[in-house]
Design an enzyme around this catalytic site. Structure first.
Site, PDB file in Angstrom:
ATOM      1  N   CYS A 111      19.394  64.262  83.112  1.00  9.06           N
ATOM      2  CA  CYS A 111      19.851  63.009  83.748  1.00  9.06           C
ATOM      3  C   CYS A 111      19.306  62.830  85.166  1.00  9.06           C
ATOM      4  O   CYS A 111      19.349  61.729  85.707  1.00  9.06           O
ATOM      5  CB  CYS A 111      21.365  62.949  83.747  1.00  9.06           C
ATOM      6  SG  CYS A 111      22.052  63.183  82.108  1.00  9.06           S
ATOM      7  N   HIS A 258      23.842  58.081  89.043  1.00  6.37           N
ATOM      8  CA  HIS A 258      23.770  58.306  87.598  1.00  6.37           C
ATOM      9  C   HIS A 258      25.072  57.814  86.963  1.00  6.37           C
ATOM     10  O   HIS A 258      26.165  58.158  87.431  1.00  6.37           O
ATOM     11  CB  HIS A 258      23.558  59.799  87.341  1.00  6.37           C
ATOM     12  CG  HIS A 258      23.639  60.159  85.888  1.00  6.37           C
ATOM     13  ND1 HIS A 258      22.967  59.442  84.911  1.00  6.37           N
ATOM     14  CD2 HIS A 258      24.314  61.144  85.242  1.00  6.37           C
ATOM     15  CE1 HIS A 258      23.225  59.982  83.737  1.00  6.37           C
ATOM     16  NE2 HIS A 258      24.040  61.005  83.910  1.00  6.37           N
ATOM     17  N   ASN A 288      26.244  56.457  79.111  1.00  6.61           N
ATOM     18  CA  ASN A 288      25.356  57.383  79.808  1.00  6.61           C
ATOM     19  C   ASN A 288      24.037  57.494  79.038  1.00  6.61           C
ATOM     20  O   ASN A 288      24.015  57.998  77.927  1.00  6.61           O
ATOM     21  CB  ASN A 288      26.063  58.745  79.900  1.00  6.61           C
ATOM     22  CG  ASN A 288      25.208  59.813  80.561  1.00  6.61           C
ATOM     23  OD1 ASN A 288      24.019  59.624  80.801  1.00  6.61           O
ATOM     24  ND2 ASN A 288      25.825  60.948  80.839  1.00  6.61           N
TER      25      ASN A 288
HETATM   26  N1  COA Z   1      39.071  60.769  72.111  1.00  8.07           N
HETATM   27  C1  COA Z   1      40.319  61.251  72.142  1.00  8.07           C
HETATM   28  N2  COA Z   1      40.600  62.511  72.553  1.00  8.07           N
HETATM   29  C2  COA Z   1      39.564  63.260  72.976  1.00  8.07           C
HETATM   30  C3  COA Z   1      38.253  62.815  72.972  1.00  8.07           C
HETATM   31  C4  COA Z   1      38.024  61.514  72.528  1.00  8.07           C
HETATM   32  N3  COA Z   1      36.793  60.968  72.497  1.00  8.07           N
HETATM   33  N4  COA Z   1      37.449  63.790  73.454  1.00  8.07           N
HETATM   34  C5  COA Z   1      38.247  64.828  73.740  1.00  8.07           C
HETATM   35  N5  COA Z   1      39.536  64.523  73.436  1.00  8.07           N
HETATM   36  C6  COA Z   1      40.715  65.335  73.587  1.00  8.07           C
HETATM   37  C7  COA Z   1      40.408  66.812  73.660  1.00  8.07           C
HETATM   38  O1  COA Z   1      40.259  67.360  72.375  1.00  8.07           O
HETATM   39  C8  COA Z   1      41.639  67.325  74.382  1.00  8.07           C
HETATM   40  O2  COA Z   1      42.682  67.424  73.443  1.00  8.07           O
HETATM   41  P1  COA Z   1      43.721  68.650  73.522  1.00  8.07           P
HETATM   42  O3  COA Z   1      44.403  68.483  74.849  1.00  8.07           O
HETATM   43  O4  COA Z   1      44.607  68.393  72.353  1.00  8.07           O
HETATM   44  O5  COA Z   1      42.901  69.874  73.431  1.00  8.07           O
HETATM   45  C9  COA Z   1      42.000  66.202  75.353  1.00  8.07           C
HETATM   46  O6  COA Z   1      41.340  65.038  74.828  1.00  8.07           O
HETATM   47  C10 COA Z   1      41.527  66.451  76.759  1.00  8.07           C
HETATM   48  O7  COA Z   1      40.199  66.896  76.710  1.00  8.07           O
HETATM   49  P2  COA Z   1      39.415  67.224  77.996  1.00  8.07           P
HETATM   50  O8  COA Z   1      38.037  67.702  77.635  1.00  8.07           O
HETATM   51  O9  COA Z   1      40.267  68.106  78.875  1.00  8.07           O
HETATM   52  O10 COA Z   1      39.337  65.799  78.678  1.00  8.07           O
HETATM   53  P3  COA Z   1      38.796  65.399  80.079  1.00  8.07           P
HETATM   54  O11 COA Z   1      39.843  64.718  80.859  1.00  8.07           O
HETATM   55  O12 COA Z   1      38.061  66.529  80.746  1.00  8.07           O
HETATM   56  O13 COA Z   1      37.708  64.284  79.701  1.00  8.07           O
HETATM   57  C11 COA Z   1      35.344  64.065  79.513  1.00  8.07           C
HETATM   58  C12 COA Z   1      36.596  64.639  78.897  1.00  8.07           C
HETATM   59  C13 COA Z   1      34.169  64.482  78.656  1.00  8.07           C
HETATM   60  C14 COA Z   1      35.467  62.547  79.507  1.00  8.07           C
HETATM   61  C15 COA Z   1      35.193  64.573  80.982  1.00  8.07           C
HETATM   62  O14 COA Z   1      35.346  65.970  81.018  1.00  8.07           O
HETATM   63  C16 COA Z   1      33.868  64.220  81.570  1.00  8.07           C
HETATM   64  O15 COA Z   1      33.548  63.066  81.749  1.00  8.07           O
HETATM   65  N6  COA Z   1      33.049  65.231  81.909  1.00  8.07           N
HETATM   66  C17 COA Z   1      31.699  64.987  82.396  1.00  8.07           C
HETATM   67  C18 COA Z   1      30.813  64.824  81.193  1.00  8.07           C
HETATM   68  C19 COA Z   1      29.494  64.189  81.515  1.00  8.07           C
HETATM   69  O16 COA Z   1      29.416  63.312  82.340  1.00  8.07           O
HETATM   70  N7  COA Z   1      28.462  64.644  80.819  1.00  8.07           N
HETATM   71  C20 COA Z   1      27.145  64.147  80.969  1.00  8.07           C
HETATM   72  C21 COA Z   1      26.557  64.664  82.212  1.00  8.07           C
HETATM   73  S1  COA Z   1      25.006  64.033  82.516  1.00  8.07           S
END
Ligand code: COA
Length: 331
Positions: A111, A258, A288
């Protein structure tokens, strides 16, 4: 010498996939996706390749710059999702647009790729090796996504953006006294955290190994680790870039970040103590797109008349590698 962006272009596949469409594929909801990411829909390729998207974005950038493809010296494609390993995407773009006099190669910094490529082009021009370059960020991430993994499939989209960058012998100053061009760049990597966001290409399969490995060809991600990295590293590298340029947050007109997650962008704004209105966003509509997000947003802002000559813009990104970067330019 002034090295400036004289043309921008972008293109998105026509197919829109909304959060409601994804509810049909995995256990998720529009509410969850919007709340955690800010994304409402994304574009998904149903035939376009990284090369064809790149070529469309390039043609628009060249048209804006008033240049022909034959005049291009260098083509740099930043991508982590090329269809082909050989030939590289930049050579395919060269072929499609007819840039017969250009040198062409790809660069993968995920990215952060567009910024790394832009910095590379600037350095070539500063060294007097090339007079201009087409710098492209282009991705078809939909083929790297496991569409049964709700943790990743809701985040990504496809698209391409390009910038035509030119060097001219004399310095150009705007009415506000600022000198046009790049003021500073910072780029870095932390390979020790590489497996936090990864995607394998293929396993070794030759006549000399006893047992063939099986690997997943899809994006694997520890979202929380990426989130922590981004919210810490992006403000830190922006501060480093501003310090190097001898300016402060107040001297910046716009932060083109980004477009991964609205919460990450809000957190960066807060840490920088900068007004969120200086952080334009388009991720709600396109998600993204890795290396394509910054040039697509830049093109939208440029064509929409939201960037004026003399504006100081900080572009900053982060991504797999892990990589990060910040570039300060005066438009
Ligand atoms: N829909 C519903 N629930 C979802 C889900 C979705 N699409 N994806 C994950 N969950 C669930 C998980 O399984 C978890 O459930 P659990 O509590 O029963 O285990 C819960 O939601 C929380 O998951 P978590 O990973 O802790 O959520 P989060 O608040 O960290 O949000 C992201 C997840 C991916 C949105 C966040 O971590 C993020 O944006 N990270 C950066 C990722 C990124 O930008 N990547 C590209 C970089 S270039």
């Amino acid at each position: 010498m002034t090295i400036k962006i004289t043309g921008t272009g972008s293109t998105l596949p026509e197919k829109k996939v909304t959060n409601f469409d994804l509810q049909e594929l995995v256990e998720t909801s529009d509410e969850w996706i919007r709340e955690r990411t800010g994304i409402a829909e994304r574009r998904i390729s149903t035939g376009d390749t990284v090369a064809t998207l790149s070529a469309k974005a390039c043609s628009k950038a060249l048209e804006m710059a008033g240049k022909t493809a034959e005049e291009v010296d260098l083509i740099l494609v930043a991508t982590c999702s090329p269809e082909m390993l050989l030939p590289c995407c930049a050579c395919q773009v060269q072929d499609i647009i007819g840039a017969s006099n250009a040198a062409a190669f790809d660069l993968n910094a995920a990215c952060s790729g567009f910024l790394f490529a832009l910095n590379t082009a600037y350095v070539y021009m500063q060294a007097g090796i090339y007079k201009n370059a087409l710098v492209i960020g282009s991705e078809v991430l939909s083929k790297l996504v496991d569409w049964s993994d709700r943790g990743t499939c809701v985040l990504f989209g496809d698209g391409a953006g390009a910038a035509f960058v030119e060097a001219s012998a004399e310095d150009i100053f705007r009415d506000n006294g600022r000198k046009v061009g790049m003021e500073c760049m910072v780029q870095g990597s932390d390979g020790t955290k590489g497996m936090v966001l990864s995607c394998a290409e293929r396993s070794v399969d030759n006549a000399f190994i006893a047992e063939k490995q099986t690997i997943s060809p899809y994006i694997q991600m520890n979202g929380q680790e990426v989130y922590k990295f981004a919210t810490r590293q992006v403000p830190a590298c922006i501060h480093e870039a501003l310090d190097k340029a001898g300016i402060t947050v107040e001297d910046v007109d716009m932060f083109v970040l980004h477009q991964a997650n609205v919460r990450i962008i809000e957190s960066v704004a807060k840490r920088l103590k900068a007004d969120i209105s200086k952080f334009p966003m388009n991720l709600d509509k396109i998600g993204n797109m890795s290396s394509a997000t910054i040039p697509v947003l830049l093109d939208e802002l440029n064509r929409g008349g939201r960037i004026q000559g003399g504006d100081r813009i900080v572009m900053s990104g982060f991504g797999a590698g892990l990589t990060y970067g910040a570039t300060v330019i005066v438009w």
